[in-house]
Enzyme design. Structure first.
Site, PDB file in Angstrom:
ATOM      1  N   LYS A  52       3.607  -5.467  11.469  1.00  0.00           N
ATOM      2  CA  LYS A  52       3.289  -4.270  12.262  1.00  0.00           C
ATOM      3  C   LYS A  52       2.089  -4.544  13.159  1.00  0.00           C
ATOM      4  O   LYS A  52       2.082  -4.158  14.332  1.00  0.00           O
ATOM      5  CB  LYS A  52       3.010  -3.079  11.332  1.00  0.00           C
ATOM      6  CG  LYS A  52       4.277  -2.538  10.675  1.00  0.00           C
ATOM      7  CD  LYS A  52       3.999  -1.489   9.601  1.00  0.00           C
ATOM      8  CE  LYS A  52       5.303  -1.106   8.911  1.00  0.00           C
ATOM      9  NZ  LYS A  52       5.150  -0.099   7.847  1.00  0.00           N
ATOM     10  N   GLN A  96       0.548   2.322   4.296  1.00  0.00           N
ATOM     11  CA  GLN A  96       1.719   1.578   3.830  1.00  0.00           C
ATOM     12  C   GLN A  96       2.079   2.014   2.408  1.00  0.00           C
ATOM     13  O   GLN A  96       1.221   2.069   1.530  1.00  0.00           O
ATOM     14  CB  GLN A  96       1.428   0.071   3.887  1.00  0.00           C
ATOM     15  CG  GLN A  96       2.603  -0.816   3.537  1.00  0.00           C
ATOM     16  CD  GLN A  96       3.755  -0.721   4.537  1.00  0.00           C
ATOM     17  OE1 GLN A  96       3.571  -0.393   5.706  1.00  0.00           O
ATOM     18  NE2 GLN A  96       4.946  -1.007   4.075  1.00  0.00           N
ATOM     19  N   ASP A 119       4.536   8.022  10.939  1.00  0.00           N
ATOM     20  CA  ASP A 119       5.689   7.799  10.071  1.00  0.00           C
ATOM     21  C   ASP A 119       6.606   9.022  10.016  1.00  0.00           C
ATOM     22  O   ASP A 119       7.724   8.936   9.510  1.00  0.00           O
ATOM     23  CB  ASP A 119       5.225   7.492   8.645  1.00  0.00           C
ATOM     24  CG  ASP A 119       5.069   5.999   8.392  1.00  0.00           C
ATOM     25  OD1 ASP A 119       5.925   5.236   8.880  1.00  0.00           O
ATOM     26  OD2 ASP A 119       4.112   5.615   7.710  1.00  0.00           O
TER      27      ASP A 119
HETATM   28  N1  GUN Z   1       7.063   1.218   3.170  1.00  0.00           N
HETATM   29  C1  GUN Z   1       8.346   0.892   3.415  1.00  0.00           C
HETATM   30  N2  GUN Z   1       8.767   1.456   4.568  1.00  0.00           N
HETATM   31  C2  GUN Z   1       7.715   2.153   5.055  1.00  0.00           C
HETATM   32  C3  GUN Z   1       7.522   2.934   6.225  1.00  0.00           C
HETATM   33  O1  GUN Z   1       8.408   3.139   7.056  1.00  0.00           O
HETATM   34  N3  GUN Z   1       6.277   3.471   6.379  1.00  0.00           N
HETATM   35  C4  GUN Z   1       5.289   3.283   5.465  1.00  0.00           C
HETATM   36  N4  GUN Z   1       4.111   3.864   5.701  1.00  0.00           N
HETATM   37  N5  GUN Z   1       5.436   2.560   4.375  1.00  0.00           N
HETATM   38  C5  GUN Z   1       6.639   1.997   4.181  1.00  0.00           C
END
Ligand code: GUN
Length: 281
Positions: A52, A96, A119
């Site tokens: 990311k 995350q 998100d």
């Molecule tokens: N963990 C797995 N997928 C995601 C996501 O799309 N966002 C976040 N914040 N954590 C994740």
């Protein structure tokens, strides 16, 4: 059968985004800023967060990475997120998941204001989606919609079946398809006659996390099959769909890897830019 090339589509989106973030920077004299919080050392989460942050750099988005130890107390995580919420340079905040089990994830996520919730996990953003109003939508289901759109796949009036009802994928996926005028059925672990329901789908989205769960007999000829699953079997990545046997029956299908996966980060960057633009208005 047409293979939907998520890697190529995601690369196109990221290139388009780079132009848009440059325009943002010219116009407002600052970069789009995305904060990423990782608590602990889960190896998969470390890889996701690294990807990311690299994607942000390539797209001209300033990233603010915060790493906390696995035993970080609840208060420390909440204080960090609250300080990011108050920071004008930060337009989006991503914590995350999953968080270490001693932490109350709901309370930590509640510290992210809806305006910075890249998100789309907040009750406010999910509520907006349910009402068909504009807001931030979870990256993975949003990525699926973009794959459909760019592949010129019609959703209006078509029967869509979503396998899975998770907060991150299944539920928002069903709402997005509904908002796009599909007739939507959601199947889950208690659904009876699941195979027969799947076999009626014009568009089948599998998001249950069970390797090769969707078999050829569960798929209508000419259906569009979107595989959101990422499962590791004998060191190999496989989706929720038995690709080898299902693919020949479909009109369109996404591979794993290289289908939905690359779209998630591309949509995260889009969401960050959208949050930043709204903040400036
Ligand atoms: N963990 C797995 N997928 C995601 C996501 O799309 N966002 C976040 N914040 N954590 C994740």
């Amino acid at each position: 059968m047409t293979l939907i090339d998520g890697k190529k589509i995601a690369a196109d989106i990221r290139a388009e985004l780079r132009e848009k973030t440059l325009q943002f920077q010219k116009r407002y004299g600052r970069q789009v800023g995305l904060a990423v919080v990782l608590v602990g050392e889960d190896p998969a989460s470390q890889v996701y967060v690294r990807n990311k942050i690299r994607a942000c750099e390539e797209a001209g988005i300033r990233s603010f990475a915060h790493y906390l130890p696995a035993d970080a107390p609840q208060r420390a995580v909440e204080e960090l997120v609250c300080s990011l919420a108050a920071d004008d340079e930060v337009h989006g905040i991503l914590v995350q998941l999953p968080l270490p089990p001693h932490l109350d994830a709901e309370r930590i996520l509640a510290c992210i204001p809806a305006s910075k919730d890249v998100d789309g996990f907040s009750a406010q953003n999910i509520g907006r989606l349910a009402l068909g109003e504009e807001g931030t939508v979870a990256c993975t289901p949003l990525g699926v919609m973009e794959l459909l759109r760019r592949s010129k796949i019609e959703t209006r009036g078509r029967r869509a079946v979503v396998l899975g009802r998770s907060k991150i994928v299944g539920r928002p996926m069903a709402l997005l398809l509904l908002n796009a005028d599909a007739t939507v059925t959601v199947c889950h672990s208690h659904t009876q006659g699941l195979a027969a329901i799947c076999a009626q789908a014009d568009i089948l989205v599998a998001a249950i996390g069970k390797p090769r769960f969707v078999t050829a007999d569960m798929v209508k000829g000419g259906a569009v099959v979107i595989d959101v699953g990422i499962n590791r079997v004998d060191g190999k990545l496989v989706g929720d769909v038995d690709f080898e046997h299902v693919a020949p029956k479909t009109s369109f299908i996404t591979p794993v890897p290289g289908g939905v996966g690359p779209m998630t980060i591309a949509m995260l960057l889009c969401n960050a830019l959208a949050c930043a633009e709204r903040a400036m208005q």
